[in-house]
Design a protein around this motif. Structure first.
Motif, PDB file in Angstrom:
ATOM      1  N   ILE A 114     -24.619  -1.864  79.205  1.00  0.00           N
ATOM      2  CA  ILE A 114     -25.994  -1.349  79.189  1.00  0.00           C
ATOM      3  C   ILE A 114     -26.028   0.113  78.765  1.00  0.00           C
ATOM      4  CG2 ILE A 114     -27.974  -0.813  80.666  1.00  0.00           C
ATOM      5  CD1 ILE A 114     -27.397  -3.323  82.218  1.00  0.00           C
ATOM      6  N   GLU A 115     -25.050   0.888  79.200  1.00  0.00           N
ATOM      7  CA  GLU A 115     -25.050   2.317  78.867  1.00  0.00           C
ATOM      8  C   GLU A 115     -24.993   2.537  77.362  1.00  0.00           C
ATOM      9  OE1 GLU A 115     -21.702   3.530  81.179  1.00  0.00           O
ATOM     10  OE2 GLU A 115     -22.955   4.245  82.840  1.00  0.00           O
ATOM     11  N   ASN A 116     -24.142   1.790  76.664  1.00  0.00           N
ATOM     12  CA  ASN A 116     -24.058   1.933  75.205  1.00  0.00           C
ATOM     13  C   ASN A 116     -25.332   1.454  74.523  1.00  0.00           C
ATOM     14  OD1 ASN A 116     -21.493   3.051  75.242  1.00  0.00           O
ATOM     15  ND2 ASN A 116     -20.459   1.072  75.039  1.00  0.00           N
ATOM     16  N   THR A 163     -23.843   1.035  89.683  1.00  0.00           N
ATOM     17  CA  THR A 163     -23.788   1.606  88.334  1.00  0.00           C
ATOM     18  C   THR A 163     -24.051   0.536  87.279  1.00  0.00           C
ATOM     19  OG1 THR A 163     -21.399   1.242  88.144  1.00  0.00           O
ATOM     20  CG2 THR A 163     -22.125   3.310  89.139  1.00  0.00           C
ATOM     21  N   LYS A 164     -24.440   0.980  86.120  1.00  0.00           N
ATOM     22  CA  LYS A 164     -24.710   0.054  85.022  1.00  0.00           C
ATOM     23  C   LYS A 164     -23.439  -0.629  84.540  1.00  0.00           C
ATOM     24  CE  LYS A 164     -28.702   2.787  83.622  1.00  0.00           C
ATOM     25  NZ  LYS A 164     -29.298   3.702  82.624  1.00  0.00           N
ATOM     26  N   HIS A 169     -34.561  -7.853  74.282  1.00  0.00           N
ATOM     27  CA  HIS A 169     -35.612  -7.795  75.309  1.00  0.00           C
ATOM     28  C   HIS A 169     -35.410  -6.567  76.200  1.00  0.00           C
ATOM     29  CE1 HIS A 169     -38.392 -10.257  78.132  1.00  0.00           C
ATOM     30  NE2 HIS A 169     -38.461  -8.982  78.448  1.00  0.00           N
ATOM     31  N   TYR A 170     -34.169  -6.355  76.609  1.00  0.00           N
ATOM     32  CA  TYR A 170     -33.894  -5.212  77.478  1.00  0.00           C
ATOM     33  C   TYR A 170     -34.190  -3.895  76.764  1.00  0.00           C
ATOM     34  CZ  TYR A 170     -31.479  -1.852  80.415  1.00  0.00           C
ATOM     35  OH  TYR A 170     -31.196  -0.764  81.205  1.00  0.00           O
ATOM     36  N   MET A 171     -33.761  -3.778  75.510  1.00  0.00           N
ATOM     37  CA  MET A 171     -33.983  -2.543  74.752  1.00  0.00           C
ATOM     38  C   MET A 171     -35.472  -2.301  74.508  1.00  0.00           C
ATOM     39  SD  MET A 171     -30.794  -2.858  72.072  1.00  0.00           S
ATOM     40  CE  MET A 171     -31.123  -1.323  71.218  1.00  0.00           C
ATOM     41  N   ALA A 172     -36.220  -3.383  74.283  1.00  0.00           N
ATOM     42  CA  ALA A 172     -37.658  -3.234  74.064  1.00  0.00           C
ATOM     43  C   ALA A 172     -38.342  -2.695  75.324  1.00  0.00           C
ATOM     44  CB  ALA A 172     -38.259  -4.573  73.658  1.00  0.00           C
TER      45      ALA A 172
END
Length: 461
Positions: free
Chosen positions: A439-441, A431-432, A215-218
């Motif tokens: 999240i960064e990766n 920061t992430k 969901h986050y990547m979408a």
């Protein structure tokens, strides 16, 4: 008794209170003035107003009733003419009980005692237990006992009741939660029995369960609508005009609970931190709906506030790291970051739009709200209260949190402290890596997949 609608105005020499009490007999009105306190009784209405400075009832004072409009206007003379009476538009502050000075209470002082030092020593020895006598004897004979550091144990619970909400003043509100459709409650039927440590554990487990990488990547890849939401500017925050409460807002403030809060310095500090999480949740809903609440707004707000969904308010750092002597205004970046990190996590795990940039925008919105001062903060809390009050289940969070916050903000909050927090929040960096979901990766992998897909498309052409 009914608390009537009223408003206050002032001149350099006097203060006037206009009270709406239609269809009454003006000859029955009873008015009393005692330093800062004004009481007006005219059946069935009763009003008690506590001014910030003393007033007097003299020859220049008056009380007039206009039957056509239904307004009774009481004009009183300021004891110190020319003195400014602040916050006359904060009705909850004017209706708050008058603070009683603890120093006026009698103090008992022990002048002397007939016991001699020897008699006191005998009394102390007689009162010793057998174990205490053995320890004293061991000390005299220099006996060497093995010494170990006792393990810390949880505090003894003498009652099955668990308290929560504003200053932990409430209990029993979730006794029948199993029979209601409370979708944001993360404690289940144990809401009335969980200790704070258990609530926090359940909250963290729920956040981990709801986190959805896909969901986050979408949303990260297809962010056209999110970019529109990020570009939206709150007209209330952009307006430089002074905040003037509407008639509806004044009526809501008149119906708030009449309470006097006496928090400790640490409790007061924690209230400011909890306020950040409430404003963050409302800022998220306000931004994603562009100031037009939807039927899902109550769920969104409650889901994003840990103090609502898990009865788990800040601080989210150990109390040992906050010395009791620290001033209320002494907030550090670590304090603020640890407070908002759960809000960031929940905004990435629960609502429809999940974007780290959106969470950052909400943090800046909170800073802008606090910088506007108590009146704008009160207006936003009243709007949040309106949303929750009109939900058949989530109104409970308004009762145990938002109502009291609306009163406390007007009566006790400090504009300077909120401005200091606002400045820190504006410059704060979360920061992430603080979110603990790599999240960064994920974003890097998304960029790599997008680049690879574009390269394949070009090769096929």
């Amino acid at each position: 008794m009914i608390t009537p609608r009223f408003s206050c105005t002032q001149t350099l020499e006097s203060v006037a209170v206009s009270i709406y009490c239609p269809s009454v007999r003006a000859s029955d009105v009873e008015i009393n003035v005692d330093e800062t306190l004004l009481t007006v009784h005219i059946n069935p209405y009763f009003l008690r107003v506590n001014f910030p400075h003393p007033v007097v009832e003299d020859d220049q004072s008056s009380a007039t009733y206009d039957p056509s409009s239904g307004y009774l206007t009481v004009t009183l003379t300021k004891e110190s003419k020319g003195q400014e009476f602040p916050d006359l538009d904060l009705l909850a502050k004017l209706l708050a009980p008058r603070h009683v000075d603890d120093q006026k209470h009698p103090v008992i002082e022990v002048i002397g005692s007939e016991h001699t030092e020897l008699e006191e020593l005998v009394d102390l020895t007689d009162a010793m237990s057998l174990e205490q006598r053995e320890i004293l004897q061991a000390a005299e004979n220099d006996w060497q006992f093995p010494q170990t550091v006792a393990e810390s144990s949880p505090p003894i619970q003498l009652s099955k009741k668990r308290y929560y909400g504003f200053l932990d003043m409430y209990t029993g509100y979730f006794a029948h939660v199993a029979h209601t459709e409370n979708d944001v409650n993360e404690l289940g039927s144990e809401a009335e029995s969980c200790l704070l440590e258990e609530r926090r554990t359940k909250r963290l487990q729920r956040e981990e369960m709801k986190w959805d990488e896909e969901h986050y990547m979408a949303d990260y890849v297809d962010d056209e609508y999110i970019q529109e939401l990020l570009a939206w500017e709150d007209p209330e925050l952009a307006d430089s005009a002074q905040c003037i409460f509407t008639e509806s807002e004044n009526m809501t403030m008149l119906n708030l609970p009449r309470k006097e809060y006496l928090p400790t310095k640490l409790q007061q500090r924690n209230l400011y931190l909890t306020l950040l999480t409430l404003l963050f949740a409302y800022a998220y809903d306000r931004r994603t709906t562009q100031r037009d609440p939807t039927p899902e707004s109550a769920w969104t707000i409650c889901s994003l506030v840990p103090a609502f969904s898990a009865l788990d308010p800040p601080p989210y750092i150990t109390s040992e790291s906050v010395p009791l002597s620290i001033p209320t205004s002494g907030f550090t970046d670590h304090d603020l970051a640890s407070t908002l990190t759960p809000s960031y996590r929940r905004s990435l795990a629960f609502p429809l739009y999940r974007s780290f940039a959106m969470a950052d925008a909400c943090r800046k919105d909170v800073a802008a709200i606090l910088a506007k001062g108590r009146r704008v903060v009160t207006r936003y809390l009243l709007e949040m209260k309106h949303i929750l009050d009109h939900h058949e289940v989530y109104y409970v969070y308004s009762k145990i949190w938002v109502d009291d916050f609306c009163v406390w903000i007007q009566a006790s909050a400090n504009d300077e402290i909120m401005l200091d927090i606002a400045e820190r929040l504006k410059a704060l960096t979360i920061t992430k890596s603080m979110i603990s979901w790599d999240i960064e990766n994920l974003e890097a992998a998304t960029h790599l997949d997008t680049t690879t897909s574009d390269s394949d498309d070009e090769s096929s052409e």
